[in-house]
Design a protein around this motif. Sequence first.
Motif, PDB file in Angstrom:
ATOM      1  N   THR A  18      25.921   6.640 -34.151  1.00  0.00           N
ATOM      2  CA  THR A  18      26.061   7.690 -34.862  1.00  0.00           C
ATOM      3  C   THR A  18      25.569   9.005 -34.977  1.00  0.00           C
ATOM      4  OG1 THR A  18      24.148   7.269 -36.056  1.00  0.00           O
ATOM      5  CG2 THR A  18      26.059   6.054 -37.226  1.00  0.00           C
ATOM      6  N   THR A  20      24.066  10.827 -35.896  1.00  0.00           N
ATOM      7  CA  THR A  20      22.754  11.839 -37.066  1.00  0.00           C
ATOM      8  C   THR A  20      22.435  10.858 -37.480  1.00  0.00           C
ATOM      9  OG1 THR A  20      23.663  11.266 -39.100  1.00  0.00           O
ATOM     10  CG2 THR A  20      24.029  13.665 -38.000  1.00  0.00           C
ATOM     11  N   PHE A  21      20.767  10.799 -37.534  1.00  0.00           N
ATOM     12  CA  PHE A  21      19.976   9.459 -37.099  1.00  0.00           C
ATOM     13  C   PHE A  21      19.714   9.795 -39.407  1.00  0.00           C
ATOM     14  CE2 PHE A  21      15.753   7.431 -37.623  1.00  0.00           C
ATOM     15  CZ  PHE A  21      16.272   6.271 -36.925  1.00  0.00           C
ATOM     16  N   ASP A  22      19.546   8.679 -39.911  1.00  0.00           N
ATOM     17  CA  ASP A  22      19.232   9.281 -41.312  1.00  0.00           C
ATOM     18  C   ASP A  22      18.554   8.040 -42.236  1.00  0.00           C
ATOM     19  OD1 ASP A  22      21.198   7.492 -40.750  1.00  0.00           O
ATOM     20  OD2 ASP A  22      22.400   7.455 -42.706  1.00  0.00           O
ATOM     21  N   GLU A  23      17.980   7.419 -41.222  1.00  0.00           N
ATOM     22  CA  GLU A  23      16.912   6.336 -41.490  1.00  0.00           C
ATOM     23  C   GLU A  23      15.311   6.509 -41.308  1.00  0.00           C
ATOM     24  OE1 GLU A  23      17.595   3.910 -43.304  1.00  0.00           O
ATOM     25  OE2 GLU A  23      19.835   4.215 -42.894  1.00  0.00           O
ATOM     26  N   THR A  24      15.061   8.223 -40.971  1.00  0.00           N
ATOM     27  CA  THR A  24      13.741   8.429 -41.378  1.00  0.00           C
ATOM     28  C   THR A  24      12.559   8.497 -42.200  1.00  0.00           C
ATOM     29  OG1 THR A  24      15.058  10.546 -39.922  1.00  0.00           O
ATOM     30  CG2 THR A  24      12.685  10.583 -41.042  1.00  0.00           C
TER      31      THR A  24
END
Length: 53
Positions: A18, A20-24
């Motif tokens: 993906t 973007t990384f949306d699990e920060t």
Amino acid sequence: MSVDGGEDGGPLIDAALTPTFDETGPLLIAFAWLTGLTVAAAVLFRRTATTPR
């Protein structure tokens, strides 16, 4: 039948790549737990490894 779900890469490949990384948030929580457990283990080990005076 392919594991990845289809000819276009499927859900496994798409989920891994993906844009973007949306699990920060969960990643930071995991690092906090890991740090806390490491500190707790170090304190307990140091307490049990020292000789009584």
